[in-house]
Motif scaffolding. Structure first.
Motif, PDB file in Angstrom:
ATOM      1  N   ALA A 307       0.828  -1.205   0.000  1.00 35.44           N
ATOM      2  CA  ALA A 307       0.000   0.000   0.000  1.00 35.44           C
ATOM      3  C   ALA A 307       0.865   1.258   0.000  1.00 35.44           C
ATOM      4  O   ALA A 307       0.504   2.278  -0.589  1.00 35.44           O
ATOM      5  N   ILE A 308       2.034   1.183   0.656  1.00 34.31           N
ATOM      6  CA  ILE A 308       2.969   2.313   0.643  1.00 34.31           C
ATOM      7  C   ILE A 308       3.823   2.289  -0.616  1.00 34.31           C
ATOM      8  O   ILE A 308       3.965   3.307  -1.310  1.00 34.31           O
ATOM      9  N   SER A 381       9.907   5.582   5.085  1.00 37.69           N
ATOM     10  CA  SER A 381       9.950   6.251   3.778  1.00 37.69           C
ATOM     11  C   SER A 381       8.863   7.311   3.666  1.00 37.69           C
ATOM     12  O   SER A 381       9.048   8.332   2.988  1.00 37.69           O
ATOM     13  N   PHE A 382       7.724   7.097   4.335  1.00 40.16           N
ATOM     14  CA  PHE A 382       6.658   8.106   4.327  1.00 40.16           C
ATOM     15  C   PHE A 382       6.922   9.203   5.358  1.00 40.16           C
ATOM     16  O   PHE A 382       6.561  10.363   5.124  1.00 40.16           O
ATOM     17  N   LEU A 383       7.537   8.850   6.475  1.00 38.30           N
ATOM     18  CA  LEU A 383       7.861   9.878   7.463  1.00 38.30           C
ATOM     19  C   LEU A 383       8.924  10.835   6.919  1.00 38.30           C
ATOM     20  O   LEU A 383       8.899  12.043   7.204  1.00 38.30           O
ATOM     21  N   THR A 470       0.182   9.610   9.100  1.00 32.37           N
ATOM     22  CA  THR A 470      -0.766   8.587   9.545  1.00 32.37           C
ATOM     23  C   THR A 470      -0.427   7.221   8.943  1.00 32.37           C
ATOM     24  O   THR A 470      -0.360   6.204   9.650  1.00 32.37           O
ATOM     25  N   ILE A 471      -0.201   7.186   7.632  1.00 31.15           N
ATOM     26  CA  ILE A 471       0.080   5.911   6.964  1.00 31.15           C
ATOM     27  C   ILE A 471       1.448   5.383   7.381  1.00 31.15           C
ATOM     28  O   ILE A 471       1.610   4.191   7.681  1.00 31.15           O
ATOM     29  N   ALA A 475       2.220   1.886   9.603  1.00 34.25           N
ATOM     30  CA  ALA A 475       3.139   0.831   9.163  1.00 34.25           C
ATOM     31  C   ALA A 475       4.149   0.504  10.262  1.00 34.25           C
ATOM     32  O   ALA A 475       4.469  -0.669  10.498  1.00 34.25           O
ATOM     33  N   ILE A 476       4.651   1.536  10.937  1.00 37.45           N
ATOM     34  CA  ILE A 476       5.640   1.309  12.004  1.00 37.45           C
ATOM     35  C   ILE A 476       5.001   0.594  13.196  1.00 37.45           C
ATOM     36  O   ILE A 476       5.593  -0.318  13.783  1.00 37.45           O
ATOM     37  N   VAL A 477       3.773   0.978  13.555  1.00 34.17           N
ATOM     38  CA  VAL A 477       3.064   0.299  14.648  1.00 34.17           C
ATOM     39  C   VAL A 477       2.848  -1.179  14.298  1.00 34.17           C
ATOM     40  O   VAL A 477       3.087  -2.072  15.123  1.00 34.17           O
ATOM     41  N   LEU A 478       2.405  -1.447  13.057  1.00 39.47           N
ATOM     42  CA  LEU A 478       2.200  -2.832  12.624  1.00 39.47           C
ATOM     43  C   LEU A 478       3.526  -3.590  12.616  1.00 39.47           C
ATOM     44  O   LEU A 478       3.570  -4.785  12.952  1.00 39.47           O
TER      45      LEU A 478
END
Length: 497
Positions: A307-308, A381-383, A470-471, A475-478
């Motif tokens: 998804a990312i 990568s999103f952060l 948020t996304i 991902a990091i929490v998962l």
């Protein structure tokens, strides 16, 4: 396929001639090189073609809608692989399936290149390319496997060479097509069509000499009774679908938004059904059921990762176009060029990762921990890409190096998940569902992009930081959850590491 037929296939293929590998690898390498050239070239500019104003050669579609269409497109491409695999196994054989697929892909690109640009032509093109890719993509890899005997020690190296062809085509095409598209989107799509034509020519001219019988056998052909039954089902389904669409579209019931929602539902429902059928099957042993349970969190992690990663051709493509300073070192960069970063980094880093796993041997992380690490990198990568807005605001143009860094980080995650996931799928698959479990693995990307189609509409300049944060944070929490439960998953894998 019987062992006798398999041996006949191997014996019919010249076993030397392409870097010490069977000559058939030459045919398949360049067929897939040109197919990926055409697909990734088209994909690199398609999002811009959709949302650019008509005065700039685009279709003028609202940006959030264009992003959703792009995600649905990617989802359907992966879903169609299930149909392509079935047709190859029961009707065509893999060789004819991939050739017919290439023709459909080329027609799809020609529709975009030659016919007047409007939404109808766009969707017609997508139908051709989705069906064509579904026929070609899974089956060309199967033919690679056919040209080697099961005990041939060159097999893994052969697939590595083939994988390089995929990434070389994907690397080169955005650079060429992206530059040409500055002058004309239609010319860019035309180059993509020529790329697929070259792949078809390579295949047609060399297959008889190089491939022998590889791909010509139909492993599980339909019986005459089954052919009649399938024809009736397909015919009735086509009529029913035509009636439904013919009445609901003019009435304004079946809209683009409804279609996007339906694909999103199918993206989740199809893999769920796969899991239930395999788990409940009497052909599945108790150990295999345990492995299916272990596979579920890995599948969910793969959906989150893709998804990312797949937003590189949607959200990050729009970010490259609108938020990035495209003048760098005196050069004017095409936003499509950023699509070459993923295959470039894979080509560069894949040998390093292969060496690292061999070097670590039994000390390397378990499969669940590799998946957890891949999610960590995907989230980072999103952060990373939200930092420019945090430091410089949402209106300023940012250095292209931020995008380069984001793509680089997610590729590290991809190399921790993609090849590892393929290997784990073959090991965890129930014996009675080995091929279908491989289809299930590719459906993770279909599910991811179906989900993306629902969430990309929340992206805008105003919500940029919240969107990426948020996304990326999810991902990091998962990743942390997966890392904590990885011993339990490993236990459920029943000796598979």
């Amino acid at each position: 396929m019987s062992d006798i037929n398999r041996q006949k296939i191997v014996d019919s293929v010249p076993q030397k001639g392409f870097f010490g590998h069977p000559k058939g690898l030459f045919t398949l390498f360049f067929t897939e090189f040109w197919e990926r050239f055409s697909y990734y070239g088209m994909r690199a500019i398609l999002i811009y073609y959709m949302y650019y104003e008509v005065s700039k050669g685009g279709l003028g579609i609202e940006e959030s809608t264009a992003l959703a269409i792009m995600s649905i497109y990617g989802s359907l491409v992966y879903m169609s692989g299930v149909i392509g695999g079935w047709l190859a196994d029961r009707v065509f054989g893999t060789s004819r399936a991939l050739f017919y697929g290439g023709i459909l892909i080329m027609i799809g690109h020609i529709v975009l290149a030659v016919l007047p640009g409007d939404l109808t032509m766009l969707f017609i093109s997508m139908v051709f390319i989705v069906l064509g890719t579904g026929l070609l993509k899974p089956n060309v890899s199967s033919v690679v496997g056919d040209i080697y005997a099961p005990s041939d020690t060159r097999r893994d190296a052969g697939f590595s060479i083939f994988y390089m062809g995929i990434n070389l085509g994907a690397f080169i095409s955005p650079l060429i097509v992206g530059e040409v598209a500055k002058k004309s989107f239609h010319l860019g799509f035309g180059i993509a069509a020529v790329g697929m034509l070259l792949g078809l020519i390579v295949f047609a001219v060399t297959k008889k000499k190089n491939l022998g019988l590889a791909g010509t056998y139909v492993p599980n052909p339909l019986t005459p009774a089954e052919k009649k039954k399938v024809s009736i089902i397909v015919g009735i389904s086509a009529v029913v679908l035509a009636v439904i669409l013919g009445t609901t579209i003019p009435a304004g019931i079946f809209t683009l938004e409804v279609f996007i929602t339906l694909v999103g539902i199918f993206g989740i429902a199809i893999p769920t059904i796969y899991f239930v059928v395999m788990y409940r099957s009497p052909k599945t042993t108790s150990d295999e059921r345990s492995r299916i349970i272990a596979y579920i969190p890995l599948f969910i992690a793969a959906v989150m990762f893709w998804a990312i990663q797949e937003q590189g051709s949607t959200i990050l493509a729009a970010y490259a176009d609108k938020r990035t300073d495209l003048t760098f070192a005196g050069l004017e960069i095409s936003p499509a060029w950023f699509q070459s970063l993923n295959p470039l980094f894979i080509i560069t880093l894949a040998p390093l990762f292969a060496w690292m796993w061999v070097k670590l041997g039994t000390r390397q992380p378990s499969v669940p921990k590799k998946f957890a690490l891949s999610l960590l990198f995907a989230g980072l990568s999103f952060l990373v890409i939200l930092l420019p807005a945090y430091f410089g605001g949402e209106d300023s143009l940012v250095s292209p190096l931020w995008l380069v860094l984001s793509y680089f980080i997610v590729v590290i995650g991809e190399l921790l998940l993609s090849p590892v996931g393929l290997s784990a799928t073959t090991k965890l698959a129930p014996a009675a569902f080995s091929a279908q479990t491989m289809s299930l693995w590719f459906l993770a990307s279909a599910a991811a992009q179906a989900i993306n189609a629902q969430i990309v509409k929340f992206y805008s300049a105003e919500t940029e930081m919240m969107y990426f944060g948020t996304i990326g944070g999810a991902a990091i929490v998962l990743s942390l959850i997966l890392f904590v439960i990885s011993p339990k998953i490993q236990e459920k894998m029943k000796g598979i590491r």
